[in-house]
Write a protein that holds these residues in place. Sequence first.
Motif, PDB file in Angstrom:
ATOM      1  N   PHE A   1      31.963  46.155 -26.785  1.00  0.00           N
ATOM      2  CA  PHE A   1      32.969  45.086 -26.743  1.00  0.00           C
ATOM      3  C   PHE A   1      33.956  45.245 -27.892  1.00  0.00           C
ATOM      4  CE2 PHE A   1      33.834  40.340 -27.456  1.00  0.00           C
ATOM      5  CZ  PHE A   1      34.829  40.298 -26.499  1.00  0.00           C
ATOM      6  N   VAL A   2      35.232  45.343 -27.543  1.00  0.00           N
ATOM      7  CA  VAL A   2      36.314  45.410 -28.525  1.00  0.00           C
ATOM      8  C   VAL A   2      37.070  44.095 -28.511  1.00  0.00           C
ATOM      9  CG1 VAL A   2      38.560  46.429 -29.051  1.00  0.00           C
ATOM     10  CG2 VAL A   2      36.632  47.903 -28.517  1.00  0.00           C
ATOM     11  N   SER A   3      37.271  43.502 -29.680  1.00  0.00           N
ATOM     12  CA  SER A   3      38.024  42.258 -29.751  1.00  0.00           C
ATOM     13  C   SER A   3      38.523  42.050 -31.174  1.00  0.00           C
ATOM     14  CB  SER A   3      37.160  41.074 -29.325  1.00  0.00           C
ATOM     15  OG  SER A   3      37.882  39.859 -29.423  1.00  0.00           O
ATOM     16  N   HIS A   4      39.631  41.307 -31.290  1.00  0.00           N
ATOM     17  CA  HIS A   4      40.108  40.864 -32.600  1.00  0.00           C
ATOM     18  C   HIS A   4      39.611  39.460 -32.914  1.00  0.00           C
ATOM     19  CE1 HIS A   4      42.706  44.273 -33.489  1.00  0.00           C
ATOM     20  NE2 HIS A   4      43.125  44.238 -32.228  1.00  0.00           N
ATOM     21  N   ASN A   5      38.894  38.870 -31.971  1.00  0.00           N
ATOM     22  CA  ASN A   5      38.331  37.531 -32.169  1.00  0.00           C
ATOM     23  C   ASN A   5      36.947  37.676 -32.794  1.00  0.00           C
ATOM     24  OD1 ASN A   5      37.050  34.998 -31.880  1.00  0.00           O
ATOM     25  ND2 ASN A   5      38.329  34.489 -30.118  1.00  0.00           N
ATOM     26  N   MET A   6      36.878  37.486 -34.115  1.00  0.00           N
ATOM     27  CA  MET A   6      35.626  37.705 -34.827  1.00  0.00           C
ATOM     28  C   MET A   6      34.534  36.721 -34.412  1.00  0.00           C
ATOM     29  SD  MET A   6      36.064  40.392 -36.591  1.00  0.00           S
ATOM     30  CE  MET A   6      37.232  41.011 -35.371  1.00  0.00           C
ATOM     31  N   ALA A   7      34.938  35.527 -33.991  1.00  0.00           N
ATOM     32  CA  ALA A   7      33.950  34.543 -33.542  1.00  0.00           C
ATOM     33  C   ALA A   7      33.247  35.036 -32.274  1.00  0.00           C
ATOM     34  CB  ALA A   7      34.612  33.194 -33.296  1.00  0.00           C
ATOM     35  N   SER A   8      34.020  35.599 -31.335  1.00  0.00           N
ATOM     36  CA  SER A   8      33.432  36.138 -30.108  1.00  0.00           C
ATOM     37  C   SER A   8      32.549  37.341 -30.402  1.00  0.00           C
ATOM     38  CB  SER A   8      34.539  36.538 -29.122  1.00  0.00           C
ATOM     39  OG  SER A   8      35.285  35.418 -28.717  1.00  0.00           O
ATOM     40  N   ILE A   9      33.014  38.201 -31.286  1.00  0.00           N
ATOM     41  CA  ILE A   9      32.238  39.386 -31.669  1.00  0.00           C
ATOM     42  C   ILE A   9      30.901  38.980 -32.277  1.00  0.00           C
ATOM     43  CG2 ILE A   9      32.119  41.258 -33.349  1.00  0.00           C
ATOM     44  CD1 ILE A   9      33.820  42.225 -31.237  1.00  0.00           C
ATOM     45  N   GLU A  10      30.940  38.010 -33.188  1.00  0.00           N
ATOM     46  CA  GLU A  10      29.712  37.586 -33.868  1.00  0.00           C
ATOM     47  C   GLU A  10      28.751  36.898 -32.894  1.00  0.00           C
ATOM     48  OE1 GLU A  10      28.302  35.062 -37.834  1.00  0.00           O
ATOM     49  OE2 GLU A  10      30.423  35.388 -37.420  1.00  0.00           O
ATOM     50  N   THR A  11      29.313  36.116 -31.959  1.00  0.00           N
ATOM     51  CA  THR A  11      28.478  35.412 -30.982  1.00  0.00           C
ATOM     52  C   THR A  11      27.768  36.376 -30.048  1.00  0.00           C
ATOM     53  OG1 THR A  11      29.923  33.468 -31.018  1.00  0.00           O
ATOM     54  CG2 THR A  11      28.489  33.730 -29.101  1.00  0.00           C
ATOM     55  N   LEU A  12      28.475  37.400 -29.602  1.00  0.00           N
ATOM     56  CA  LEU A  12      27.966  38.280 -28.558  1.00  0.00           C
ATOM     57  C   LEU A  12      27.171  39.466 -29.081  1.00  0.00           C
ATOM     58  CD1 LEU A  12      27.929  39.092 -25.537  1.00  0.00           C
ATOM     59  CD2 LEU A  12      30.082  40.295 -25.942  1.00  0.00           C
TER      60      LEU A  12
ATOM     61  N   ASN B   1      32.235  51.723 -41.395  1.00  0.00           N
ATOM     62  CA  ASN B   1      31.103  50.827 -41.604  1.00  0.00           C
ATOM     63  C   ASN B   1      30.337  50.684 -40.296  1.00  0.00           C
ATOM     64  OD1 ASN B   1      29.764  47.932 -41.992  1.00  0.00           O
ATOM     65  ND2 ASN B   1      30.290  48.727 -44.007  1.00  0.00           N
ATOM     66  N   GLU B   2      29.024  50.637 -40.409  1.00  0.00           N
ATOM     67  CA  GLU B   2      28.173  50.515 -39.225  1.00  0.00           C
ATOM     68  C   GLU B   2      26.913  49.753 -39.604  1.00  0.00           C
ATOM     69  OE1 GLU B   2      25.697  53.394 -36.097  1.00  0.00           O
ATOM     70  OE2 GLU B   2      27.080  54.279 -37.555  1.00  0.00           O
ATOM     71  N   GLY B   3      26.454  48.880 -38.704  1.00  0.00           N
ATOM     72  CA  GLY B   3      25.219  48.165 -38.982  1.00  0.00           C
ATOM     73  C   GLY B   3      25.175  46.799 -38.327  1.00  0.00           C
ATOM     74  N   GLU B   4      24.427  45.884 -38.945  1.00  0.00           N
ATOM     75  CA  GLU B   4      24.287  44.516 -38.433  1.00  0.00           C
ATOM     76  C   GLU B   4      25.655  43.856 -38.365  1.00  0.00           C
ATOM     77  OE1 GLU B   4      23.971  40.367 -38.342  1.00  0.00           O
ATOM     78  OE2 GLU B   4      24.227  41.275 -40.318  1.00  0.00           O
ATOM     79  N   ILE B   5      25.925  43.168 -37.252  1.00  0.00           N
ATOM     80  CA  ILE B   5      27.290  42.751 -36.936  1.00  0.00           C
ATOM     81  C   ILE B   5      27.909  41.847 -37.999  1.00  0.00           C
ATOM     82  CG2 ILE B   5      26.537  40.814 -35.490  1.00  0.00           C
ATOM     83  CD1 ILE B   5      29.630  43.091 -34.992  1.00  0.00           C
ATOM     84  N   LYS B   6      27.124  40.926 -38.552  1.00  0.00           N
ATOM     85  CA  LYS B   6      27.694  39.997 -39.520  1.00  0.00           C
ATOM     86  C   LYS B   6      28.170  40.723 -40.767  1.00  0.00           C
ATOM     87  CE  LYS B   6      27.122  35.291 -41.121  1.00  0.00           C
ATOM     88  NZ  LYS B   6      26.337  34.064 -40.962  1.00  0.00           N
ATOM     89  N   LYS B   7      27.404  41.715 -41.216  1.00  0.00           N
ATOM     90  CA  LYS B   7      27.799  42.479 -42.400  1.00  0.00           C
ATOM     91  C   LYS B   7      29.052  43.295 -42.136  1.00  0.00           C
ATOM     92  CE  LYS B   7      23.124  42.820 -44.318  1.00  0.00           C
ATOM     93  NZ  LYS B   7      22.009  43.731 -44.707  1.00  0.00           N
ATOM     94  N   VAL B   8      29.147  43.852 -40.926  1.00  0.00           N
ATOM     95  CA  VAL B   8      30.334  44.639 -40.575  1.00  0.00           C
ATOM     96  C   VAL B   8      31.568  43.740 -40.523  1.00  0.00           C
ATOM     97  CG1 VAL B   8      31.405  46.075 -38.797  1.00  0.00           C
ATOM     98  CG2 VAL B   8      28.983  46.364 -39.336  1.00  0.00           C
ATOM     99  N   ILE B   9      31.422  42.553 -39.947  1.00  0.00           N
ATOM    100  CA  ILE B   9      32.548  41.606 -39.886  1.00  0.00           C
ATOM    101  C   ILE B   9      32.980  41.205 -41.296  1.00  0.00           C
ATOM    102  CG2 ILE B   9      33.189  39.245 -39.240  1.00  0.00           C
ATOM    103  CD1 ILE B   9      31.542  39.604 -36.699  1.00  0.00           C
ATOM    104  N   ASN B  10      32.026  40.902 -42.158  1.00  0.00           N
ATOM    105  CA  ASN B  10      32.358  40.521 -43.537  1.00  0.00           C
ATOM    106  C   ASN B  10      33.105  41.631 -44.243  1.00  0.00           C
ATOM    107  OD1 ASN B  10      31.183  38.009 -43.271  1.00  0.00           O
ATOM    108  ND2 ASN B  10      29.215  38.635 -44.114  1.00  0.00           N
TER     109      ASN B  10
END
Length: 435
Positions: free
Chosen positions: A226-237, A251-260
Amino acid sequence: MSKTVIKIENLSKIYRLGEVGTGTLSHDLNRWVRMNILGQDDPYAKVGHVNDRTQKAQKGELVAALRDINLEVKEGEVLGIIGKNGAGKSTLLKLLSRVTSPTTGSIKVKGRMASLLEVGTGFHPEMTGRENIYMNGTIMGMRKWEIERKLDEIVEFAGVAKYLDTPTKRYSSGMTVRLGFAIAAHLEPEILVVDEVLAVGDAEFQKKAIGKMQDVSTNDGRTVLFVSHNMASIETLCNKGIMLRNGIVTNEGEIKKVINTYLETAAELKPSLYYTKEKAPGNDFAKLLSVEVVNSQDIITDRYLIDEPIRIKIKYINNKAQNKNTAIIHVLDAADNTLFASNEFNSPQWDNMSGYGERTAECIIPPNFLAEGKYKVLVAIGHFNPNMVHCIKKDAIGFNITDSFSGNTVRKNVGGNWPGLVRPMLKWNISNQLL
């Protein structure tokens, strides 16, 4: 242990800017002989060049849209791919979907893949919605009876029953996306690939699509990219993520750390902004002169503890005495979610403000209110009667809040950081009956 369904090794994609040829017939022949007869690499491919879209292109320059990508995706994983525009996200999905071929490297995919990369992907505009459903299913290797078994479910999810026998060239972009996603998600692919195209749909459909992808991954054990610029959707899914920058996985790994990490690498905002009177944004009614964020000692800084107040000072010019303007702020988090808005109208002094000239307005964000994180402030000068906005400055200033480790304001718990966008110190009443 989950098996690997996508394996990418040393993947690169090189594009030539400007003209496709090398510029001379001899060089074109040399390239063809080297690559097609001798099996060598392209002698004119400058693989080392980074795809930095901010730099001016040279004629015939080669850039790496993707460079040396190595990635494994396990069965049932939901992988979020994030990065700025031009980072290589869509190129990676096109390579995975075999829309285009890699310059170097290999991609190994186990399972049937369904892709939704652009509005109308895989649709023939002259064919009806019904015919496109059958065509897409056939391309995916499904039998007619398998497609028919899913037909009603696809049509209901897409909400296009009325237009099912109408050529898709007459569909709006939203209708096309709805049908395209419904086909991709319901024809039982082992791997579902979805680009930012979902943003074209309305809010109701986006929510439904996210829910469907969660269902596909959680209940059916299928893999989603899933590609998105909506970080809320990315984190949810998503449960795993990669971050691309100039065609490289940084960067690669657990989604929350990558988003941060992604949000932290975004452009840092300064805690102050100033304009001269000659260049101040605005109009004949009002102009913005400065914005500052200061602490309780009146020092400009972008670093605050959770238990100290944050003061936002706005200076502007009232150009007309009869115009009763007000300063307005919107405070947003790093993912561009608006947390709250406020304006001078809330001040008890506002009714007594009149005349023209410079005015300084100060808004105080109380301590123990905002959670840890990065914040940015939109500033505007406007008028409520009639409603007018004289000037607006998005991302005017920024500041950071960290937790305090003193006194009773410590918010860390055994499970880590407290969740939520705000963390107020609420009043609790407790009664205790000891045994």
